[in-house]
Design a protein around this motif. Structure first.
Motif, PDB file in Angstrom:
ATOM      1  N   ILE A  53       0.848  -1.174   0.000  1.00  0.00           N
ATOM      2  CA  ILE A  53       0.000   0.000   0.000  1.00  0.00           C
ATOM      3  C   ILE A  53       0.891   1.233   0.000  1.00  0.00           C
ATOM      4  CG2 ILE A  53      -0.215  -0.061   2.515  1.00  0.00           C
ATOM      5  CD1 ILE A  53      -3.072   0.966   0.231  1.00  0.00           C
ATOM      6  N   LEU A  54       0.621   2.169  -0.903  1.00  0.00           N
ATOM      7  CA  LEU A  54       1.438   3.382  -1.033  1.00  0.00           C
ATOM      8  C   LEU A  54       0.558   4.601  -0.853  1.00  0.00           C
ATOM      9  CD1 LEU A  54       4.015   4.885  -1.677  1.00  0.00           C
ATOM     10  CD2 LEU A  54       3.634   4.445  -4.108  1.00  0.00           C
ATOM     11  N   GLY A  55       0.814   5.350   0.209  1.00  0.00           N
ATOM     12  CA  GLY A  55       0.026   6.540   0.511  1.00  0.00           C
ATOM     13  C   GLY A  55       0.690   7.795   0.002  1.00  0.00           C
ATOM     14  N   GLY A  56       1.076   8.674   0.925  1.00  0.00           N
ATOM     15  CA  GLY A  56       1.686   9.939   0.535  1.00  0.00           C
ATOM     16  C   GLY A  56       3.110   9.810   0.052  1.00  0.00           C
ATOM     17  N   GLY A  57       3.729   8.654   0.285  1.00  0.00           N
ATOM     18  CA  GLY A  57       5.065   8.406  -0.250  1.00  0.00           C
ATOM     19  C   GLY A  57       6.190   8.990   0.577  1.00  0.00           C
ATOM     20  N   SER A  58       5.880   9.509   1.790  1.00  0.00           N
ATOM     21  CA  SER A  58       6.957   9.948   2.676  1.00  0.00           C
ATOM     22  C   SER A  58       7.434   8.765   3.495  1.00  0.00           C
ATOM     23  CB  SER A  58       6.467  11.076   3.585  1.00  0.00           C
ATOM     24  OG  SER A  58       5.410  10.630   4.416  1.00  0.00           O
ATOM     25  N   ASN A  59       8.600   8.926   4.134  1.00  0.00           N
ATOM     26  CA  ASN A  59       9.130   7.890   5.017  1.00  0.00           C
ATOM     27  C   ASN A  59       9.405   6.583   4.268  1.00  0.00           C
ATOM     28  OD1 ASN A  59       9.755   7.714   7.935  1.00  0.00           O
ATOM     29  ND2 ASN A  59       8.461   5.909   7.831  1.00  0.00           N
ATOM     30  N   LEU A  60       9.705   6.685   2.979  1.00  0.00           N
ATOM     31  CA  LEU A  60       9.782   5.501   2.128  1.00  0.00           C
ATOM     32  C   LEU A  60      10.921   5.636   1.125  1.00  0.00           C
ATOM     33  CD1 LEU A  60       8.430   2.828   1.142  1.00  0.00           C
ATOM     34  CD2 LEU A  60       6.973   4.259  -0.312  1.00  0.00           C
ATOM     35  N   VAL A  61      11.728   4.559   1.012  1.00  0.00           N
ATOM     36  CA  VAL A  61      12.775   4.478   0.002  1.00  0.00           C
ATOM     37  C   VAL A  61      12.528   3.214  -0.818  1.00  0.00           C
ATOM     38  CG1 VAL A  61      15.253   4.357  -0.465  1.00  0.00           C
ATOM     39  CG2 VAL A  61      14.423   5.658   1.513  1.00  0.00           C
ATOM     40  N   ILE A  62      12.258   3.381  -2.110  1.00  0.00           N
ATOM     41  CA  ILE A  62      11.915   2.264  -2.992  1.00  0.00           C
ATOM     42  C   ILE A  62      13.107   1.935  -3.885  1.00  0.00           C
ATOM     43  CG2 ILE A  62      10.342   1.443  -4.790  1.00  0.00           C
ATOM     44  CD1 ILE A  62       8.256   3.382  -3.728  1.00  0.00           C
ATOM     45  N   ALA A  63      13.373   0.651  -4.061  1.00  0.00           N
ATOM     46  CA  ALA A  63      14.505   0.201  -4.861  1.00  0.00           C
ATOM     47  C   ALA A  63      14.404   0.692  -6.300  1.00  0.00           C
ATOM     48  CB  ALA A  63      14.577  -1.321  -4.830  1.00  0.00           C
ATOM     49  N   ASP A  64      15.560   0.866  -6.917  1.00  0.00           N
ATOM     50  CA  ASP A  64      15.612   1.354  -8.295  1.00  0.00           C
ATOM     51  C   ASP A  64      14.937   0.388  -9.263  1.00  0.00           C
ATOM     52  OD1 ASP A  64      17.159   3.672  -7.600  1.00  0.00           O
ATOM     53  OD2 ASP A  64      18.903   2.360  -7.427  1.00  0.00           O
ATOM     54  N   GLU A  65      14.897  -0.894  -8.906  1.00  0.00           N
ATOM     55  CA  GLU A  65      14.249  -1.893  -9.772  1.00  0.00           C
ATOM     56  C   GLU A  65      12.769  -2.041  -9.471  1.00  0.00           C
ATOM     57  OE1 GLU A  65      16.686  -3.990  -6.541  1.00  0.00           O
ATOM     58  OE2 GLU A  65      16.929  -2.313  -7.940  1.00  0.00           O
ATOM     59  N   GLY A  66      12.225  -1.239  -8.566  1.00  0.00           N
ATOM     60  CA  GLY A  66      10.815  -1.328  -8.233  1.00  0.00           C
ATOM     61  C   GLY A  66      10.530  -2.499  -7.318  1.00  0.00           C
ATOM     62  N   VAL A  67       9.282  -2.947  -7.305  1.00  0.00           N
ATOM     63  CA  VAL A  67       8.888  -4.085  -6.476  1.00  0.00           C
ATOM     64  C   VAL A  67       8.045  -5.038  -7.312  1.00  0.00           C
ATOM     65  CG1 VAL A  67       8.956  -2.806  -4.299  1.00  0.00           C
ATOM     66  CG2 VAL A  67       6.838  -2.852  -5.616  1.00  0.00           C
ATOM     67  N   PRO A  68       8.077  -6.346  -6.996  1.00  0.00           N
ATOM     68  CA  PRO A  68       7.309  -7.312  -7.782  1.00  0.00           C
ATOM     69  C   PRO A  68       5.824  -7.318  -7.455  1.00  0.00           C
ATOM     70  CG  PRO A  68       8.523  -8.436  -6.044  1.00  0.00           C
ATOM     71  CD  PRO A  68       8.960  -6.997  -6.018  1.00  0.00           C
ATOM     72  N   GLU A  69       5.440  -6.868  -6.262  1.00  0.00           N
ATOM     73  CA  GLU A  69       4.041  -6.913  -5.860  1.00  0.00           C
ATOM     74  C   GLU A  69       3.247  -5.795  -6.539  1.00  0.00           C
ATOM     75  OE1 GLU A  69       6.715  -8.098  -2.426  1.00  0.00           O
ATOM     76  OE2 GLU A  69       6.556  -6.365  -3.749  1.00  0.00           O
ATOM     77  N   ARG A  70       1.919  -5.963  -6.587  1.00  0.00           N
ATOM     78  CA  ARG A  70       1.075  -4.853  -7.015  1.00  0.00           C
ATOM     79  C   ARG A  70       1.073  -3.787  -5.919  1.00  0.00           C
ATOM     80  NH1 ARG A  70      -4.623  -8.137  -7.243  1.00  0.00           N
ATOM     81  NH2 ARG A  70      -3.528  -8.859  -9.098  1.00  0.00           N
ATOM     82  N   VAL A  71       0.972  -2.536  -6.323  1.00  0.00           N
ATOM     83  CA  VAL A  71       1.008  -1.413  -5.388  1.00  0.00           C
ATOM     84  C   VAL A  71      -0.355  -0.739  -5.391  1.00  0.00           C
ATOM     85  CG1 VAL A  71       2.046   0.829  -4.910  1.00  0.00           C
ATOM     86  CG2 VAL A  71       3.489  -1.092  -5.643  1.00  0.00           C
ATOM     87  N   PRO A 128       4.014  15.164   5.177  1.00  0.00           N
ATOM     88  CA  PRO A 128       3.459  14.950   3.831  1.00  0.00           C
ATOM     89  C   PRO A 128       2.992  13.519   3.619  1.00  0.00           C
ATOM     90  CG  PRO A 128       5.834  14.881   3.726  1.00  0.00           C
ATOM     91  CD  PRO A 128       5.483  15.131   5.175  1.00  0.00           C
ATOM     92  N   ALA A 129       1.944  13.129   4.323  1.00  0.00           N
ATOM     93  CA  ALA A 129       1.473  11.745   4.283  1.00  0.00           C
ATOM     94  C   ALA A 129      -0.007  11.713   3.970  1.00  0.00           C
ATOM     95  CB  ALA A 129       1.728  11.067   5.629  1.00  0.00           C
ATOM     96  N   GLN A 130      -0.521  10.516   3.697  1.00  0.00           N
ATOM     97  CA  GLN A 130      -1.952  10.282   3.670  1.00  0.00           C
ATOM     98  C   GLN A 130      -2.357   9.662   5.000  1.00  0.00           C
ATOM     99  OE1 GLN A 130      -2.907   7.959   0.179  1.00  0.00           O
ATOM    100  NE2 GLN A 130      -2.490   9.650  -1.214  1.00  0.00           N
TER     101      GLN A 130
END
Length: 295
Positions: A53-71, A128-130
């Motif tokens: 689950i992806l909300g406001g996108g703060s407090n988050l570091v995502i890998a350059d290759e993305g993720v395999p799961e649905r977001v 800056p969050a949801q």
């Protein structure tokens, strides 16, 4: 049958393959299958396969290759706030609201509460969050946190939904006690009536205290304060302010922030996090969430 990216699912959720960097305050992250869900049926369908689950996108570091799961992104009715007082639960001093969707942006919600003269959450001003993500991690500042203003939480899992109260959760500093993989779909707020100008004064006081924080793209504070000691002060004393790896930098304004100078990669950020842990003399616990997992 699962929906293909660029299509609409069987319950009407929009599904696209998109770079996740566009949804984060740091501005890094590779591609994933993104589901835009607006009501319970769509959310239930989206949870049928591995997800994040992806909300406001703060407090988050995502890998350059993305993720395999649905977001999952909460939209539509799950991004609407009903702030009408519940007459059965509200009185002259206390207001319990209707349901506030997990996809509601927190900064806009705080401004609306101020204008209505409703207090308890002004200490979260500037985050800056949801709402759903802010509740899940009990986001806050030294002036207040999300659990200061919660009455009821609706939590959804692949097995169904349930409602819980804060008293049923082992919440605390920067954590809610909600297990990983559970989605905060909606909440009801418990607030105190106050003069709008009094709420605004508290917001201004908290906001002034945040003026020293960097204005560039950042996920927020990198590490929790260990044992009540400022993580930023420890990093500063280690001489790391302004240290740069690639296009990521430990902010000169506040050492507990990592900023994106433009074109930074997730690998740059991870290198700085490892450097900080090597140079600071006490164990530091990440405040960031790392996708797809911890290092």
């Amino acid at each position: 049958m699962t929906a293909l990216p660029g299509t609409v699912s069987r319950t009407g959720a929009r599904v696209e393959r998109l770079p996740l960097a566009r949804f984060t305050t740091l501005g890094v992250g590779g591609e994933a299958e993104v589901w835009f869900v607006g009501h319970a049926e769509q959310l239930a369908e989206a949870l049928e396969a591995p997800y994040r689950i992806l909300g406001g996108g703060s407090n988050l570091v995502i890998a350059d290759e993305g993720v395999p799961e649905r977001v999952l992104r909460l939209t539509g009715p799950l991004a609407v706030a009903d702030l009408t007082p519940d007459p059965a639960l509200s009185d002259a001093e206390t207001v319990v609201t209707g349901w506030v969707g997990g996809g509601v942006p927190l900064p806009g919600l705080i401004r609306k509460l101020q204008k209505l003269g409703l207090s308890n959450l002004e200490g979260t001003v500037g985050i800056p969050a949801q709402v759903g993500g802010a509740v899940w991690m009990n986001a806050g500042t030294r002036f207040g946190e999300m659990f200061d203003g919660l009455h009821t939480l609706e939590i959804v899992t692949p097995e169904g939904r349930r409602q819980v109260t804060p008293a049923q959760l082992s919440w605390g500093y920067r954590q809610s006690g909600i297990p990983r993989g559970h989605v905060v779909s909606r909440v009801r707020l418990k607030l105190r009536r106050a003069a709008p100008e009094a709420v605004l004064a508290k917001m201004d006081f908290a906001d002034v205290a945040r003026k020293g924080q960097p204005k560039m793209k950042t996920p927020g504070c990198a590490f929790k304060n260990p044992g009540g000691v400022s993580a930023g002060r420890l990093i500063d004393e280690a001489g790391l302010k302004g240290t740069r790896v690639g296009n990521a930098m430990i902010a000169p304004e506040h050492a507990n922030f990592i900023v994106n100078l433009g074109g930074a990669s997730s690998a740059d950020v991870h290198a700085l996090l490892r450097l900080i842990r090597e140079r600071v003399g006490v164990p530091l616990e990440l405040e960031y969430e790392l996708w797809p997992g911890q290092d």
